[in-house]
Scaffold this motif. Structure first.
Motif, mmCIF file in Angstrom:
data_model
loop_
_atom_site.group_PDB
_atom_site.id
_atom_site.type_symbol
_atom_site.label_atom_id
_atom_site.label_comp_id
_atom_site.label_asym_id
_atom_site.label_seq_id
_atom_site.Cartn_x
_atom_site.Cartn_y
_atom_site.Cartn_z
ATOM 1 N N ILE A 478 0.831 -1.208 0.000
ATOM 2 C CA ILE A 478 0.000 0.000 0.000
ATOM 3 C C ILE A 478 0.862 1.253 0.000
ATOM 4 O O ILE A 478 0.639 2.189 -0.789
ATOM 5 N N PHE A 479 1.855 1.293 0.897
ATOM 6 C CA PHE A 479 2.689 2.488 0.990
ATOM 7 C C PHE A 479 3.496 2.710 -0.281
ATOM 8 O O PHE A 479 3.690 3.855 -0.717
ATOM 9 N N THR A 480 3.977 1.625 -0.885
ATOM 10 C CA THR A 480 4.739 1.765 -2.121
ATOM 11 C C THR A 480 3.857 2.296 -3.242
ATOM 12 O O THR A 480 4.263 3.173 -4.022
ATOM 13 N N VAL A 481 2.627 1.773 -3.317
ATOM 14 C CA VAL A 481 1.676 2.260 -4.324
ATOM 15 C C VAL A 481 1.382 3.741 -4.104
ATOM 16 O O VAL A 481 1.344 4.543 -5.054
ATOM 17 N N LEU A 482 1.174 4.129 -2.826
ATOM 18 C CA LEU A 482 0.904 5.538 -2.518
ATOM 19 C C LEU A 482 2.089 6.419 -2.897
ATOM 20 O O LEU A 482 1.916 7.514 -3.447
ATOM 21 N N LEU A 483 3.294 5.943 -2.589
ATOM 22 C CA LEU A 483 4.482 6.731 -2.912
ATOM 23 C C LEU A 483 4.640 6.889 -4.415
ATOM 24 O O LEU A 483 4.902 8.000 -4.912
ATOM 25 N N VAL A 484 4.489 5.787 -5.145
ATOM 26 C CA VAL A 484 4.604 5.860 -6.608
ATOM 27 C C VAL A 484 3.519 6.777 -7.181
ATOM 28 O O VAL A 484 3.783 7.600 -8.072
ATOM 29 N N ALA A 485 2.311 6.671 -6.615
ATOM 30 C CA ALA A 485 1.210 7.519 -7.083
ATOM 31 C C ALA A 485 1.527 8.987 -6.830
ATOM 32 O O ALA A 485 1.316 9.849 -7.709
ATOM 33 N N GLU A 486 2.049 9.293 -5.645
ATOM 34 C CA GLU A 486 2.365 10.700 -5.355
ATOM 35 C C GLU A 486 3.425 11.232 -6.295
ATOM 36 O O GLU A 486 3.293 12.334 -6.842
ATOM 37 N N VAL A 487 4.488 10.456 -6.490
ATOM 38 C CA VAL A 487 5.571 10.916 -7.354
ATOM 39 C C VAL A 487 5.053 11.151 -8.776
ATOM 40 O O VAL A 487 5.382 12.166 -9.417
ATOM 41 N N ARG A 488 4.215 10.237 -9.258
ATOM 42 C CA ARG A 488 3.679 10.397 -10.621
ATOM 43 C C ARG A 488 2.768 11.609 -10.722
ATOM 44 O O ARG A 488 2.826 12.370 -11.700
ATOM 45 N N ILE A 489 1.921 11.813 -9.705
ATOM 46 C CA ILE A 489 1.011 12.960 -9.726
ATOM 47 C C ILE A 489 1.791 14.269 -9.626
ATOM 48 O O ILE A 489 1.497 15.240 -10.327
ATOM 49 N N LEU A 490 2.804 14.289 -8.751
ATOM 50 C CA LEU A 490 3.633 15.486 -8.629
ATOM 51 C C LEU A 490 4.357 15.780 -9.943
ATOM 52 O O LEU A 490 4.372 16.928 -10.415
ATOM 53 N N CYS A 491 4.935 14.754 -10.544
ATOM 54 C CA CYS A 491 5.655 14.951 -11.807
ATOM 55 C C CYS A 491 4.720 15.428 -12.916
ATOM 56 O O CYS A 491 5.087 16.311 -13.716
ATOM 57 N N ARG A 492 3.509 14.873 -12.953
ATOM 58 C CA ARG A 492 2.546 15.308 -13.971
ATOM 59 C C ARG A 492 2.159 16.771 -13.766
ATOM 60 O O ARG A 492 2.094 17.556 -14.727
ATOM 61 N N ALA A 493 1.931 17.148 -12.495
ATOM 62 C CA ALA A 493 1.562 18.533 -12.199
ATOM 63 C C ALA A 493 2.691 19.484 -12.571
ATOM 64 O O ALA A 493 2.443 20.588 -13.086
ATOM 65 N N ILE A 494 3.929 19.072 -12.358
ATOM 66 C CA ILE A 494 5.071 19.920 -12.700
ATOM 67 C C ILE A 494 5.228 20.026 -14.205
ATOM 68 O O ILE A 494 5.422 21.122 -14.767
ATOM 69 N N ARG A 495 5.128 18.887 -14.909
ATOM 70 C CA ARG A 495 5.298 18.891 -16.370
ATOM 71 C C ARG A 495 4.208 19.711 -17.062
ATOM 72 O O ARG A 495 4.475 20.387 -18.062
ATOM 73 N N GLN A 496 2.993 19.648 -16.546
ATOM 74 C CA GLN A 496 1.864 20.306 -17.215
ATOM 75 C C GLN A 496 1.730 21.784 -16.872
ATOM 76 O O GLN A 496 0.943 22.494 -17.482
ATOM 77 N N HIS A 497 2.503 22.244 -15.892
ATOM 78 C CA HIS A 497 2.316 23.644 -15.466
ATOM 79 C C HIS A 497 2.842 24.601 -16.510
ATOM 80 O O HIS A 497 3.936 24.434 -17.064
ATOM 81 N N ARG A 498 2.048 25.638 -16.765
ATOM 82 C CA ARG A 498 2.444 26.724 -17.659
ATOM 83 C C ARG A 498 2.143 28.057 -16.976
ATOM 84 O O ARG A 498 1.054 28.270 -16.452
ATOM 85 N N SER A 499 3.136 28.908 -16.936
ATOM 86 C CA SER A 499 2.944 30.240 -16.363
ATOM 87 C C SER A 499 3.336 31.274 -17.393
ATOM 88 O O SER A 499 3.876 30.946 -18.451
ATOM 89 N N GLU A 500 3.087 32.519 -17.048
ATOM 90 C CA GLU A 500 3.389 33.587 -18.013
ATOM 91 C C GLU A 500 4.883 33.742 -18.228
ATOM 92 O O GLU A 500 5.686 33.359 -17.400
#
Length: 500
Positions: A478-500
């Motif tokens: 469970i913890f490994t799945v949660l950790l992998v999920a967090e890292v993937r979600i964080l990476c996706r949020a960082i990659r998709q971010h666009r600012s001015e």
């Protein structure tokens, strides 16, 4: 099963310790980032309120998004960690639950609910409440997270140096006699400051690392540079505070947990003017004595000295391990006699047993120790974990200073790409330092669940080894799945971010 029934199945003890270590290590992957990003996002939003520039609003909302992802998963591991005190360590919970449970209850009732309340305003209150009210909610979210850490660290510090309680042989429980002695013990204050500032350092390094990634990929340049400047300043200040509070923490460890200090230094035989070991074979003369006593000629005992008994810097004789174990067995015997006399209604025998118990109760936990050698923690683990912590911290400070200087000059052309890569990978160093620090704190305390009061072999629950093995495997997945999920979600949020 009572406190006096020592668990004989080592598998139960070993698996219970492994499960708790697993949960604690995973949980501590999330907590420092929560503490650090809480400060970063609050600084960003403060800049927005002061300048009115929507750029800072976008920047604050980006870091708040990453904070929210990390916060949500950290809560799940924290709840499981607290439940394990009842499931795997029921003797511990019975023996000191009146004391240990108080700060945990306050944390849940006050700090956690405060944090949960204001985090809702922070995420959903944009354009619905005033700027200053929203800013206050953001800061109070961070304050709530910090207060939550305070009460957890009060409980942990009490395990390192138990104070403010009295043992009641009639209930077989330690009862809190002085709440303020527990809540505001010097050890708790120092541990809180050291832990929170290390969390600020982790959050700052994470901010710097993400900003370096943006610069390496030529994206979100203005936000990356602004975040890099904020992150490096916060990180440098936090790193210096970590050094300062770490020095204070070392003084308390030397005074109250000399075996932990000796293990962290791999010091078998101590003395005056004890050297500090950088790595095996490389030493700084007198440095350990200065760090432990603020006196280059101060006496620092080694593991063998502690087992054999020694005279401390105040001229007091510290009993040997065998003496402490003998007195601990006297305390346990008197406790059994007290219980038997109480059952028989013999007041005279109860009073005699109570006198003996009171005379030796400071060594109560030593009665459960089989061999003096069991009092020495795993020296190689503690020794190298301490060096990882210190080495990683020094490397982080160096990288942050170089990045701050470069950001100040605005020079991030191709010649600085190596430095940007160092900033990105410093995130790994920050987490290595965090994990190593807790290994020193917790493994260095072994074999004690509560220093000098209750060893782990008397604290464990009377459950089957199979049950603990099963839940260990479940939690690992469970913890490994949660950790992998967090890292993937964080990476996706960082990659998709666009600012001015």
């Amino acid at each position: 099963m009572t406190l006096l029934d020592i668990v004989s199945t080592t598998d139960v003890l070993g698996w219970s310790r492994a499960q708790f270590a697993l949960t604690a290590c995973y949980h501590w992957l999330f907590v420092p980032l929560t503490l650090g990003l809480a400060l970063i996002m609050a600084i960003m939003e403060t800049a927005y309120v002061r300048t009115g520039d929507d750029f800072w609003k976008q920047t604050a909302r980006f870091w708040q998004k990453l904070f929210g992802i990390n916060f949500a998963i950290g809560v799940a591991t924290g709840i499981i960690l607290e439940f394990e005190f009842g499931t795997n360590w029921s003797n511990y919970s019975w023996f000191v639950g009146d004391i240990f449970g108080a700060p945990l209850a306050i944390e849940g009732i006050l700090a956690f609910f405060m944090e949960a309340t204001f985090i809702a305003v922070m995420f959903f209150g944009w354009n619905k409440v005033g700027r200053r009210f929203h800013l206050a909610a953001t800061w109070l979210t961070g304050v709530g997270a910090t207060l939550s850490a305070w009460w957890i660290l009060v409980a942990n510090s009490w395990m390192q140096h138990p104070v403010g309680m009295e043992f009641n042989p009639e209930t077989v429980r330690n009862e809190m006699m002085d709440f303020f002695a527990v809540a505001f013990a010097p050890e708790a204050i120092v541990k809180f400051c050291h832990t929170v500032t290390s969390g600020w350092l982790t959050g700052a390094v994470f901010t710097v690392g993400v900003s370096c990634w943006f610069l390496l990929h030529n994206r979100n340049g203005r936000m990356a540079r602004a975040s890099l400047k904020v992150g490096t300043v916060v990180g440098i200040v936090a790193a210096l505070l970590v050094v300062w509070t770490g020095d204070s923490s070392g003084l308390h460890v030397a005074k109250n947990q000399p075996m932990k200090l000796a293990a962290a230094e791999g010091l078998e035989r101590g003395g005056k003017g004890a050297p500090f070991s950088i790595v095996p074979g490389v030493e700084v003369p007198g440095a350990l004595s200065f760090l432990a006593t603020h006196d280059f000629n101060g006496y620092v005992p080694g593991t063998a000295d502690i087992l054999e008994g020694y005279t401390d810097n105040a001229g007091r004789r510290v009993a040997s391990a065998e003496e402490k174990m003998a007195r601990g067995r006297l305390a346990l015997g008197a406790f059994r006699d007290f219980r038997a006399a109480r059952a028989a209604g013999d007041l005279g025998a109860m009073n005699e047993a109570r006198k003996t118990l009171d005379a030796h109760k400071a060594y109560f936990g030593y009665g459960y120790i089989d061999k003096a050698e069991d009092l020495v923690p795993p020296v190689p683990i503690v020794y190298w974990a301490f060096r990882v912590m210190v080495g990683a911290g020094c490397a982080l400070l160096l990288v942050l200073v170089l990045l701050w200087w470069t950001a100040r000059r605005g020079d991030f052309d191709g010649r600085r790409r190596l430095l940007l890569h160092a900033g990105l990978w410093s995130i790994v160093l920050a987490y290595a330092a965090q994990q190593a620090g807790w290994i020193v704190a917790e493994v260095g305390r072994q074999p004690w669940a509560i220093q000098d009061l209750l060893p782990v072999n008397a604290a464990v629950s009377g459950v089957s080894a199979g049950a603990v093995q099963t839940t260990f495997c479940v939690f690992l997945v469970i913890f490994t799945v949660l950790l992998v999920a967090e890292v993937r979600i964080l990476c996706r949020a960082i990659r998709q971010h666009r600012s001015e």
